[in-house]
Every structure is written in C-alpha cells, then in structure tokens.
Design an enzyme around this catalytic site. Structure first.
Site, mmCIF file in Angstrom:
data_model
loop_
_atom_site.group_PDB
_atom_site.id
_atom_site.type_symbol
_atom_site.label_atom_id
_atom_site.label_comp_id
_atom_site.label_asym_id
_atom_site.label_seq_id
_atom_site.Cartn_x
_atom_site.Cartn_y
_atom_site.Cartn_z
ATOM 1 N N CYS A 126 -3.972 0.751 -2.688
ATOM 2 C CA CYS A 126 -3.878 -0.474 -1.893
ATOM 3 C C CYS A 126 -2.817 -1.410 -2.471
ATOM 4 O O CYS A 126 -2.491 -1.346 -3.661
ATOM 5 C CB CYS A 126 -5.207 -1.214 -1.901
ATOM 6 S SG CYS A 126 -6.520 -0.440 -0.955
ATOM 7 N N CYS A 129 -10.246 -4.914 0.123
ATOM 8 C CA CYS A 129 -11.331 -3.925 0.173
ATOM 9 C C CYS A 129 -12.191 -4.025 -1.091
ATOM 10 O O CYS A 129 -11.842 -4.719 -2.059
ATOM 11 C CB CYS A 129 -10.753 -2.513 0.311
ATOM 12 S SG CYS A 129 -10.129 -1.828 -1.231
ATOM 13 N N GLU A 172 -2.996 -4.580 -3.177
ATOM 14 C CA GLU A 172 -3.484 -5.462 -4.240
ATOM 15 C C GLU A 172 -3.440 -4.766 -5.590
ATOM 16 O O GLU A 172 -3.021 -5.330 -6.600
ATOM 17 C CB GLU A 172 -4.941 -5.877 -3.971
ATOM 18 C CG GLU A 172 -5.167 -6.628 -2.682
ATOM 19 C CD GLU A 172 -5.496 -5.705 -1.514
ATOM 20 O OE1 GLU A 172 -4.801 -4.677 -1.332
ATOM 21 O OE2 GLU A 172 -6.436 -6.015 -0.779
ATOM 22 N N CYS A 175 -10.522 -3.014 -4.413
ATOM 23 C CA CYS A 175 -9.573 -4.038 -4.882
ATOM 24 C C CYS A 175 -10.303 -5.272 -5.396
ATOM 25 O O CYS A 175 -9.851 -5.905 -6.349
ATOM 26 C CB CYS A 175 -8.588 -4.394 -3.780
ATOM 27 S SG CYS A 175 -7.433 -3.043 -3.484
ATOM 28 N N ASN A 200 0.843 -1.198 0.000
ATOM 29 C CA ASN A 200 0.000 0.000 0.000
ATOM 30 C C ASN A 200 0.877 1.247 0.000
ATOM 31 O O ASN A 200 1.951 1.265 0.619
ATOM 32 C CB ASN A 200 -1.023 0.008 1.141
ATOM 33 C CG ASN A 200 -0.444 -0.227 2.515
ATOM 34 O OD1 ASN A 200 0.546 -0.921 2.683
ATOM 35 N ND2 ASN A 200 -1.061 0.362 3.519
ATOM 36 N N ILE A 201 0.416 2.272 -0.701
ATOM 37 C CA ILE A 201 1.166 3.524 -0.849
ATOM 38 C C ILE A 201 0.203 4.660 -0.529
ATOM 39 O O ILE A 201 -0.710 4.952 -1.314
ATOM 40 C CB ILE A 201 1.717 3.658 -2.295
ATOM 41 C CG1 ILE A 201 2.583 2.437 -2.652
ATOM 42 C CG2 ILE A 201 2.522 4.966 -2.427
ATOM 43 C CD1 ILE A 201 2.939 2.330 -4.126
ATOM 44 N N GLU A 202 0.405 5.237 0.666
ATOM 45 C CA GLU A 202 -0.535 6.264 1.128
ATOM 46 C C GLU A 202 -0.138 7.649 0.629
ATOM 47 O O GLU A 202 0.936 7.845 0.039
ATOM 48 C CB GLU A 202 -0.625 6.218 2.658
ATOM 49 C CG GLU A 202 -1.168 4.867 3.119
ATOM 50 C CD GLU A 202 -1.453 4.783 4.597
ATOM 51 O OE1 GLU A 202 -0.996 5.644 5.371
ATOM 52 O OE2 GLU A 202 -2.158 3.828 4.987
HETATM 53 N N1 THU Z 1 -5.353 -1.326 2.328
HETATM 54 C C1 THU Z 1 -4.807 -2.145 1.400
HETATM 55 O O1 THU Z 1 -3.645 -1.986 1.000
HETATM 56 N N2 THU Z 1 -5.580 -3.154 0.911
HETATM 57 C C2 THU Z 1 -6.864 -3.407 1.293
HETATM 58 O O2 THU Z 1 -7.530 -4.236 0.710
HETATM 59 C C3 THU Z 1 -7.415 -2.683 2.439
HETATM 60 C C4 THU Z 1 -6.704 -1.442 2.827
HETATM 61 C C5 THU Z 1 -4.535 -0.209 2.851
HETATM 62 C C6 THU Z 1 -4.992 1.143 2.413
HETATM 63 C C7 THU Z 1 -4.445 2.023 3.524
HETATM 64 O O3 THU Z 1 -3.115 2.369 3.222
HETATM 65 C C8 THU Z 1 -4.438 1.118 4.744
HETATM 66 O O4 THU Z 1 -4.565 -0.202 4.261
HETATM 67 C C9 THU Z 1 -5.546 1.398 5.733
HETATM 68 O O5 THU Z 1 -6.785 1.389 5.126
#
Ligand code: THU
Length: 128
Positions: A53, A86, A55, A89, A42-44
């Site tokens: 996300c 999520c 995935e 994804c 994940n890259i915020e």
């Molecule tokens: N996140 C994912 O990488 N994949 C998911 O399916 C659910 C959420 C990440 C997004 C965000 O950076 C962190 O988890 C919290 O939501």
C-alpha cells in the site's frame, strides 16, 4: 508544512502508483518531526497479496532513510469521501506512533484523525 501541502505531495506520488490490477491509485506522504517528507504509492503484484500500500511504501522509505519520529501521514485516492488507510497500514502507522492521519480525496475533501481514533485497542510492543 500544512496538511494541505502534505496532501499535495501525496497526490503527486499517487500518480506513480503501479496498479495495473485494481486500477485504484493511492498516494501517501509522511512528515517527520525533523521536517522531511517522504512520499509513496501503492505497488501491486501479479501475486495479489504481495501488493504494498501507498502508506507503507512512504513509511518504509522514511524508516529506511533513518527516520523514526513522525508528525503526520496524508493519504489520497479518488474516493467519494476522504480515503481511509487499510487495517494493515493502520498497524504500520501505529508502530511508528504517527499521531495525525490526514485522509483525503481528489475532490478536496479531507479529514484528520488521531491514531487512537483510527486504531483503538491497538496491538503494540507492550503486548509482547
Ligand atoms: N491500497 C492502498 O494503497 N492503501 C490503502 O490503505 C488501501 C488500499 C491499495 C492496495 C491496492 O493496490 C489498491 O489500493 C486496491 O486495494
């Protein structure tokens, strides 16, 4: 490649998560029909909705390398049960018909489900 091996790749990519806001690190790995593996994290972003996300990072990396045919995707996070993808994804997983979704956590729990199980009544190109 076994499910356990794909989970291990996802775990490695989880360590690369850029998650300074949620501190929630996620790793993913996709296995192509040709046997290649692409990982993602994940890259915020300070503008939260810009976040990508794990995935989708893995899927987009693979597709941008020319891959279109997939066997499986593994997802790993430090969750109490196997980490579920999520909704956004799930839709991306559906687009490329990734038929086996392996959800896992750091404790060693894992559960594999089908695309139909994880996204029933999916919106697809057939609806356009
Ligand atoms: N996140 C994912 O990488 N994949 C998911 O399916 C659910 C959420 C990440 C997004 C965000 O950076 C962190 O988890 C919290 O939501």
């Amino acid at each position: 490649m076994t499910d356990a091996e794909l989970i291990e790749v996802a775990k490695k990519y989880r360590e690369r998560a850029y998650a300074p806001y949620s501190k929630f690190q996620v790793g993913a790995a996709v296995l192509t029909k040709s046997g290649h593996v692409y990982g993602g994290c994940n890259i915020e972003n300070a503008s939260y909705p810009v976040t990508n996300c794990a995935e989708r990072t893995a899927i987009f990396k693979a597709v941008s390398e020319g891959e279109r045919e997939f066997e499986a995707i593994a997802i790993v996070a430090d969750t109490s049960g196997p980490c579920a993808p999520c909704g956004m994804c799930r839709q991306a997983i559906c687009e490329f018909r990734i038929g086996r979704i392996i959800m896992a956590n750091l404790k060693g729990d894992s559960k594999a489900v089908s695309l139909e199980e994880i996204l029933p009544f999916a919106f697809t190109e057939n609806d356009l």
